[in-house]
Design a protein around this motif. Sequence first.
Motif, PDB file in Angstrom:
ATOM      1  N   LEU A   1       0.836  -1.199   0.000  1.00 49.47           N
ATOM      2  CA  LEU A   1       0.000   0.000   0.000  1.00 49.47           C
ATOM      3  C   LEU A   1       0.875   1.256   0.000  1.00 49.47           C
ATOM      4  O   LEU A   1       0.607   2.218  -0.739  1.00 49.47           O
ATOM      5  N   GLY A   2       1.921   1.253   0.821  1.00 46.84           N
ATOM      6  CA  GLY A   2       2.833   2.391   0.846  1.00 46.84           C
ATOM      7  C   GLY A   2       3.511   2.601  -0.500  1.00 46.84           C
ATOM      8  O   GLY A   2       3.643   3.736  -0.987  1.00 46.84           O
ATOM      9  N   ALA A   3       3.930   1.492  -1.124  1.00 51.43           N
ATOM     10  CA  ALA A   3       4.563   1.591  -2.444  1.00 51.43           C
ATOM     11  C   ALA A   3       3.584   2.121  -3.483  1.00 51.43           C
ATOM     12  O   ALA A   3       3.940   2.963  -4.322  1.00 51.43           O
ATOM     13  N   LEU A   4       2.341   1.639  -3.432  1.00 55.70           N
ATOM     14  CA  LEU A   4       1.320   2.100  -4.370  1.00 55.70           C
ATOM     15  C   LEU A   4       1.094   3.602  -4.244  1.00 55.70           C
ATOM     16  O   LEU A   4       1.062   4.328  -5.247  1.00 55.70           O
ATOM     17  N   CYS A   5       0.943   4.088  -3.028  1.00 51.48           N
ATOM     18  CA  CYS A   5       0.646   5.511  -2.822  1.00 51.48           C
ATOM     19  C   CYS A   5       1.798   6.402  -3.281  1.00 51.48           C
ATOM     20  O   CYS A   5       1.574   7.436  -3.914  1.00 51.48           O
TER      21      CYS A   5
END
Length: 710
Positions: free
Chosen positions: A48-52
């Motif tokens: 999720l952090g990478a996506l954002c």
Amino acid sequence: MKKILTETGYFLTGQHFSEGLRITFAILLPALLMDYGNSLETGLALSLGALCVSLTDAPGPITHRRNGMLYCIIVLFITTVITGFAQMNVYALGLEIVVLAFLFSMFNIYGLRAAAIGSAGLVVLILNMDKTLTPAGVLINALLVTGGGVWYTCVSLFFFTLRPYRLPHSLLGDCIREMATFLRIKAIFYNTTSDLEEGYRNLVAQQIIVNEKQDTVREILFKTPEIVEETNQRARFLIASFIESVDLFEEITATYYDYNIIRERYGSTGLLDEVSAFVMKLAEELDGIGRAIQANKTFAQQYNLTENLTVLQAGIEAAQPAQSATGAFVLKKIAVNLRRLVKRTNRLQMLSGEGELPLSEKISRTEHHRFVDHQNFSVSLLMDNISVQSPLFRHALRTALVCGIGFIMSKTLLFGQHSYWILLTIAFIMKPAFSLTKQRNVQRVIGTLCGGLAGVLLLLFVHNGVALFCLLVFFMLGTYSFLRVNYLVMVSCVTPLVLILFHFLGLGYISIVQERIIDTVTGCLIAFAASYLFLPKWEGDQLPVALGEILRANLRYMQAIYNDLRGSRLPVTDYKLVRKEVYVQSANVSATLQRMLSEPKSKRKNTKLLHQFVVLNHLLLSNIAGVASALRSKDSRRYPDEVIQPVVDAIIALQTALTTVGSSSEVVTQQPAMNQAGSSSADDLLLKEQLIYVRQLSIDIQKISRYIGN
């Protein structure tokens, strides 16, 4: 078939696919590794952090990309912590959603990268709002999301270190290929059966695309010190090729004629078809140059343009009417402009092999910075926009309202397990302009329905786990490859991706697809209603500003012509800045008109007149560019006053138009004293004839502006 293979190869070696590969790798790897270690929940938080953070990694100078990702990581950590504690109380969570939706939407005033950081903050808020966490778990979750953001940043910077010139090559090649498309549209004008009105619409729309591409390339080249300082052959090649491509685009823009007249005069001779075919060859050659630059390969010439032009010129000379000065003038203009296009294209071809910029055309680093806009990040800019008169402030209020409504509906009326999809839909389709929100609404619904159908069919007929995982990766690649280029395709890929993902998690995909469609449609309806009813800002209200800016830009361009005619030529850099501004403002006013046409009929103002204004402005730009290019290709001298007078008249007409549309006029020049008539050569008389046409276009713009202003 060959064209399909060529375009597929171009896409697979292009910026968007490489970006999709990078994002897919950075998001998928943490989840796979953690799942292998029976810690899928941890892996999903990292992903999720990478996506954002990937949302902020838009093309641009590496310093801007790096700073944007670092600021995004900080925003993610703070937002995840606040959300973790706020989700313990539904009222606190609702308040947080409204406040942060407003705040993150206000990031738009600081540019597209800052707006992407705001979108990332809103996404991490929405995807964490249903997580049940203990106070200790809140910090752990925030650190995991932050760790995922750091991981993506490292991956992105690593790939840049491996291939620092990959992105500039890709963007420049893409820009040149869009110029080739612009030239193809120009070629259609010589087709006696084509619709000129449709041609003008297509030309104006393509001009907007070319301008956007040039701005992107200009920013990444001129804001990257390693490239601007020209420390190596690759940097010199990029700078030289871009400068040459901009000059070539001016030549392409300058090739305008009265196509109705030349069709009547030469339509039966077959000459126009030959001209059209030659321009198409030019476009193909330009397209090939773009592909070569994008792939970082030496260009392989497809046609001998010089030889083809010689044959065409022989036909033109044979078709020149013996006693028609006007006909001879038009044919001579066609031959001259085609010769200039060939010369510029050949220079671009040679640069593809040599990468050298002539010393006389080199621009210092200080001058480079004059060609790019510099974003203001001051607090005063934010305070200046805290007003209902600001379109971005209205957008922020609107987004906060619809996010609040979406949250209430997700907690009261709809009881699906993934009701946060309503808020996600709202977050991605809400745009400051009504037309963009409307477009995103339609694309979101169509993409969800098509993607949902595709996902269900795949899950019905494909049961092999390895095959499904390959499909998952395929749809991830599609999602992130088209993230910034085609929203419809992106949504069509993300829906089957979600269904396959939930299938792996052991959830029923039929109920998931039903829930996703309902939530998507609900979110779209809320966003669409709010964009129409709550503090809308219609494009018609922005027209006086847009028209004023393009008229000012035209005045400055006309002033450059006036200076050339009087023998006081502007320096190269100053002239190119004036030229850049008129192209930018011309694209802006065309884009404003296009957006207005997507608004409700009751909100459109003077549509037909505005379309005429845009067409006349394009004709004026083409003719000014043609005159400027011709003048600057010769030695500077003082022309007779009878040649200068039409320019003075045109300037006066544009000044009057500027006042009429509600913008303050500006005195650009004084009428010259008519005491230096001198003798006019044949070339001067041809130039005078073209300037008389420029004057007439300016007067027509003045007349239309009077009606628009009223």
